[in-house]
Design a protein around this motif. Sequence first.
Motif, PDB file in Angstrom:
ATOM      1  N   ARG A  84      41.520  40.319  42.388  1.00 14.94           N
ATOM      2  CA  ARG A  84      42.552  39.494  41.786  1.00 14.94           C
ATOM      3  C   ARG A  84      41.677  38.269  41.389  1.00 14.94           C
ATOM      4  O   ARG A  84      42.064  37.859  40.138  1.00 14.94           O
ATOM      5  CB  ARG A  84      43.415  39.265  43.113  1.00 14.94           C
ATOM      6  N   ALA A  85      40.713  38.106  42.037  1.00 15.88           N
ATOM      7  CA  ALA A  85      39.962  36.689  41.776  1.00 15.88           C
ATOM      8  C   ALA A  85      39.345  37.157  40.270  1.00 15.88           C
ATOM      9  O   ALA A  85      39.107  36.335  39.496  1.00 15.88           O
ATOM     10  CB  ALA A  85      38.832  36.259  42.610  1.00 15.88           C
ATOM     11  N   ALA A  86      38.666  38.332  39.967  1.00 14.41           N
ATOM     12  CA  ALA A  86      37.964  38.849  38.877  1.00 14.41           C
ATOM     13  C   ALA A  86      38.995  38.826  37.719  1.00 14.41           C
ATOM     14  O   ALA A  86      38.796  38.257  36.642  1.00 14.41           O
ATOM     15  CB  ALA A  86      37.360  40.034  39.252  1.00 14.41           C
ATOM     16  N   ALA A  87      40.299  39.173  37.920  1.00 14.18           N
ATOM     17  CA  ALA A  87      41.556  39.462  37.118  1.00 14.18           C
ATOM     18  C   ALA A  87      41.984  37.830  36.708  1.00 14.18           C
ATOM     19  O   ALA A  87      41.913  37.718  35.288  1.00 14.18           O
ATOM     20  CB  ALA A  87      42.589  40.087  37.489  1.00 14.18           C
ATOM     21  N   ASP A  88      41.729  37.047  37.700  1.00 16.74           N
ATOM     22  CA  ASP A  88      42.234  35.629  37.232  1.00 16.74           C
ATOM     23  C   ASP A  88      40.838  34.976  36.427  1.00 16.74           C
ATOM     24  O   ASP A  88      41.552  34.352  35.398  1.00 16.74           O
ATOM     25  CB  ASP A  88      42.445  34.847  38.333  1.00 16.74           C
ATOM     26  N   LEU A  89      39.586  35.594  36.718  1.00 10.99           N
ATOM     27  CA  LEU A  89      38.689  34.962  36.030  1.00 10.99           C
ATOM     28  C   LEU A  89      38.633  35.382  34.509  1.00 10.99           C
ATOM     29  O   LEU A  89      38.461  34.548  33.793  1.00 10.99           O
ATOM     30  CB  LEU A  89      37.305  35.132  36.651  1.00 10.99           C
ATOM     31  N   ARG A  90      39.001  36.737  34.409  1.00 12.19           N
ATOM     32  CA  ARG A  90      39.189  37.254  32.956  1.00 12.19           C
ATOM     33  C   ARG A  90      40.140  36.565  32.251  1.00 12.19           C
ATOM     34  O   ARG A  90      39.965  36.265  31.233  1.00 12.19           O
ATOM     35  CB  ARG A  90      39.533  38.927  33.127  1.00 12.19           C
ATOM     36  N   ALA A  91      41.470  36.430  33.052  1.00  9.04           N
ATOM     37  CA  ALA A  91      42.618  35.734  32.123  1.00  9.04           C
ATOM     38  C   ALA A  91      42.078  34.268  31.786  1.00  9.04           C
ATOM     39  O   ALA A  91      42.425  33.760  30.736  1.00  9.04           O
ATOM     40  CB  ALA A  91      43.722  35.847  32.888  1.00  9.04           C
ATOM     41  N   ALA A  92      41.420  33.525  32.859  1.00  8.67           N
ATOM     42  CA  ALA A  92      41.160  32.082  32.472  1.00  8.67           C
ATOM     43  C   ALA A  92      40.222  32.101  31.270  1.00  8.67           C
ATOM     44  O   ALA A  92      40.234  31.024  30.590  1.00  8.67           O
ATOM     45  CB  ALA A  92      40.650  31.573  33.626  1.00  8.67           C
ATOM     46  N   GLU A  93      39.263  32.927  31.412  1.00  2.00           N
ATOM     47  CA  GLU A  93      38.364  32.822  30.243  1.00  2.00           C
ATOM     48  C   GLU A  93      38.889  33.343  29.012  1.00  2.00           C
ATOM     49  O   GLU A  93      38.548  32.934  27.895  1.00  2.00           O
ATOM     50  CB  GLU A  93      37.069  34.085  30.619  1.00  2.00           C
ATOM     51  N   LYS A  94      39.558  34.209  29.078  1.00  2.00           N
ATOM     52  CA  LYS A  94      40.377  34.569  27.748  1.00  2.00           C
ATOM     53  C   LYS A  94      41.111  33.531  27.035  1.00  2.00           C
ATOM     54  O   LYS A  94      41.056  33.217  25.994  1.00  2.00           O
ATOM     55  CB  LYS A  94      41.385  35.826  27.840  1.00  2.00           C
ATOM     56  N   GLU A  95      42.085  32.731  28.076  1.00  2.00           N
ATOM     57  CA  GLU A  95      42.668  31.649  27.744  1.00  2.00           C
ATOM     58  C   GLU A  95      41.769  30.611  27.070  1.00  2.00           C
ATOM     59  O   GLU A  95      42.126  29.969  26.245  1.00  2.00           O
ATOM     60  CB  GLU A  95      43.545  31.150  28.857  1.00  2.00           C
ATOM     61  N   LEU A  96      40.692  30.311  27.802  1.00  2.00           N
ATOM     62  CA  LEU A  96      39.769  29.364  27.448  1.00  2.00           C
ATOM     63  C   LEU A  96      39.075  29.632  26.185  1.00  2.00           C
ATOM     64  O   LEU A  96      38.990  28.902  25.240  1.00  2.00           O
ATOM     65  CB  LEU A  96      38.529  29.184  28.426  1.00  2.00           C
TER      66      LEU A  96
END
Length: 725
Positions: free
Chosen positions: A477-489
């Motif tokens: 879940r943390a990796a998915a959140d990181l990917r989503a946050a990086e994509k949004e960034l």
Amino acid sequence: MKIKRLTILGFKSFLDRCNISFPDGISGIVGPNGCGKSNIVDAIRWCMGEQSPKQLRGRNMEDVIFSGSGGHKPLGMAEVTLTFENGDGSFPPSFSGQTELSVTRRLYRSGESEYLINNVPCRLKDIQEIFMDTGLGNKAYSIIGQGMIGSILEQRPEDTRIMLEEAAGITKYRKKVEASRRKMERTEQNLQRVEDIQGEVARQMRSLKRQAAKARRYNALTEEIRRLELVLNGNRYRLLEEESRKKIRNTEALEQREAQKAAAYSSVAAQIETLGLELEEKDRELSKAREAYEHLRSRVQAKESAIESQAVEMKLQEEITERLVQERRSIGRRLESLGEEKQGLGARIAEGRDKLRHMEREASVLDQRVRSRRKLLLQVKEEYEKARNAVNEGVNKEVGLNHESGYLNKLLHQITDTRSRLERERLAARQRAEKVLKAYENKGSARDLAAEKLHDLEERIAEVGSLCEEQESLRDRAAADLRAAEKELDVNESRYGSLKSLTKNFEGYEMGVRTVMKSNDLAPKQQGRVLGLVADIVRVEPRYEQAVEAVLADKLQYIIVESMDDGRAGIDYLKSKARGRGSFTPLRDLNREGNGAPPQGQRLLRELVTVPEKYESVLEALLGDTVVVDHLDEAVALWRRNGKERSIVTLEGDLLDRRGIITGGKVSRSSRGILARKRELKELKEQIETGRRKVARCRETLAELIGEIEEKKAELRDLDEEKWA
């Protein structure tokens, strides 16, 4: 060019298709009021490109579609076709070879329109160009409706000029000139962009040349490094070969040691198996010894109960013996008393004999006394015989008791010897049983401890495994959140970079504004007296952006300077460069407006806008006493009451100025104003900072989870090794 035929379908009062022919000469259409004469003129005007519903006597364009009457339903489409004949050869060059030309216009209730020339789809502009220099346009003198003659006489000079130009046939060329000017302006803008791009490319080429030189040096150094690496790797390869041979020898020695250890392990395993068999044999012997111990314990208990009964009997015998001894002593004392009494009686007999002689003399007197004495003597004799018999009987009984006591003493000695021997056997058996039980208990406790430890290890392994699975799910879940946050960034940074580039290059601004703001040789700008643009100082809430942009409009692109001299220098600079026009706002020489109070219950627009304190005069001069309201109806009502002294703007950007001119409408969602772009730039910057902090937090969380998962896996490996050890 002459109208030959008019075909109408679903237009206003025409339900069915109607064909009207216009022969040579003058054609007139007569009929009673309300029969649709004016609708024919409206159909001709509409087909020739009229876009104003008011000119067609309607409120909106859908009113031209047949809306139903009586038993007829409304139609969903209106269509009008005009057919022209090329009698005098006045068709446009593209249609000069044709004898007829048909123009068709369709309108659907969904709002879609279609234009056709000779049944071929085209644009409204194409139709307007056909009639542009023929005098047949929708706004030309060829169509004169009711009241239009008076309007022509009273119209403004500008409208009269348009009509005359249409009659002279130069409207088409004027339109072309305007189009050419727009193209030239766009071309100049493109040329400026090309110059900017050329400058940027030149800078990039210089940078690329330096990079190419660096690349050549890099390639040379890379080749040298590669050569040195080959030499180094060759030396390292030889060292590794020697080390490999040593490792092979060590491996062979270790394999031999492993074989020896394996043999030792096999022997130890065989010994363990032998000891296991012996342990099983000992267990069987222990069970047999336990059975023998139980049997001996039952026998000992039986013997102990027999000994206890014999002890009771001996105690009774001792009591009987003691009672007989006491009786013998009492009999002895009685015999002594009887012997004394006998002696006394002998003395008395002698005394009696003396007295007998005395009594014989006194026989007669004492006869009675003698008889009594005889009776007493007989009684004494009887008592003596009884005592003697009792003594003899006691002696006999004492002898029997002595014999029985000897037998009992002998039997007691035998029982005591047997008891001591059994006691010794019982103690030895108890000691052996205690040793066996102690060994069994030690073995059982060791087995129980091992089983308990194994159970604890299994529980701990299961617990750590579940924790590891939970940590892995959290990691995913943390990796998915990181990917989503990086994509949004990434999206925000890309958008921010694009907007930043547009802002830096002043895209969307007039050419003169871009020229001044990007100039490096303008004296006021070099001396810091060009303070920026009006759009740079305005801060307003998003809900009021459309209202502010509607009021300011092009004023947002005004350049703020220190004084009027600086503005004049900027205009001279633009004239010398021939790079467009610009408006300059002198901060010191500005004439303020808008000191009046707003109507009761209303707010001035300038009260909703924030600017730095030094630019408040600019805000008052540009916004004045403009009032902001919620919607257009409220603005119209306020203007009719007392709004002729000030402008009124709505939140949607509809503007009603003090002259009564209404400006409004709606732009597409994709087009954004200057203020909205600047606000979006600020919001994107904040979102990027927030996104970077979020990405950093997500990365820290992911790293912590990965570390915890590695720790849990290491703990699982240790527990597994401990379990199978």
